[in-house]
Motif scaffolding. Structure first.
Motif, mmCIF file in Angstrom:
data_model
loop_
_atom_site.group_PDB
_atom_site.id
_atom_site.type_symbol
_atom_site.label_atom_id
_atom_site.label_comp_id
_atom_site.label_asym_id
_atom_site.label_seq_id
_atom_site.Cartn_x
_atom_site.Cartn_y
_atom_site.Cartn_z
ATOM 1 N N CYS A 82 60.709 49.456 40.398
ATOM 2 C CA CYS A 82 61.055 50.705 41.059
ATOM 3 C C CYS A 82 61.716 51.648 40.063
ATOM 4 N N VAL A 97 62.421 59.647 47.133
ATOM 5 C CA VAL A 97 61.491 58.549 46.891
ATOM 6 C C VAL A 97 61.621 58.078 45.441
ATOM 7 N N ALA A 98 61.229 56.842 45.213
ATOM 8 C CA ALA A 98 61.202 56.264 43.873
ATOM 9 C C ALA A 98 59.808 55.698 43.639
ATOM 10 N N ASP A 99 59.188 56.072 42.540
ATOM 11 C CA ASP A 99 57.867 55.520 42.224
ATOM 12 C C ASP A 99 57.973 54.014 42.049
ATOM 13 N N THR A 108 51.363 52.642 38.073
ATOM 14 C CA THR A 108 52.075 53.228 39.211
ATOM 15 C C THR A 108 51.207 53.043 40.452
ATOM 16 N N TRP A 111 55.120 54.615 46.054
ATOM 17 C CA TRP A 111 56.549 54.903 46.027
ATOM 18 C C TRP A 111 57.289 54.161 47.127
ATOM 19 N N LYS A 112 58.595 54.133 46.974
ATOM 20 C CA LYS A 112 59.498 53.583 47.981
ATOM 21 C C LYS A 112 60.275 54.741 48.585
#
Length: 142
Positions: A82, A97-99, A108, A111-112
């Motif tokens: 993450c 969001v986090a990739d 990639t 995302w989260k």
């Protein structure tokens, strides 16, 4: 002749095998990284599809869109890293969001959702989006 515990050096074949942090059980339908086949999620963790409909689970019927097309929402995933969270305006509003990326091949994947700013989107917090372009179905799909 004396027995040796190690084979002679000329017989040793060095290979680099892929190691994953987690392997999902073979008895379950799973999703894997299309690029390296690392396990990503168990089908039971998929929440972006539902067979029924009512007002309580309307969000389960939503289709999700990633930058490269359709995507699925999961409760939990494995073998992903993450990145740092950042605010983005998505189709459903502002989110932090986090990739996420495959720990094995570093692609990639999606995302989260770290934070949703609109109350109607709070159900996404802590959940994961993986784009279909980066997944393949494994184990028992028809």
């Amino acid at each position: 002749p004396e027995l040796s515990e190690e084979p002679p050096a000329e017989m040793v074949k060095m290979t680099k095998s892929k190691t994953f942090q987690a392997y999902l059980p073979n008895c379950h339908r799973t999703y894997s990284c299309i690029h390296c086949r690392a396990h990503l999620a168990n089908h039971d963790e998929l929440i972006s599809k539902a067979s029924g409909f009512n007002k309580c689970n309307f969000f389960l019927m939503q289709s999700f869109q990633g930058s490269q097309g359709r995507a699925y929402l999961f409760n939990s995933v494995v073998n992903v890293g993450c990145g740092p969270a950042e605010e983005r305006v998505l189709l459903t509003g502002l989110h932090a969001v986090a990739d996420i990326y495959c720990e094995n091949c570093k692609t990639t994947l999606g995302w989260k959702y770290e934070h949703a700013f609109e109350s109607s989107q709070k159900y996404k917090e802590g959940k994961f989006i993986i784009e279909l372009a980066h997944m393949i179905k494994d184990n028992g799909w028809e």
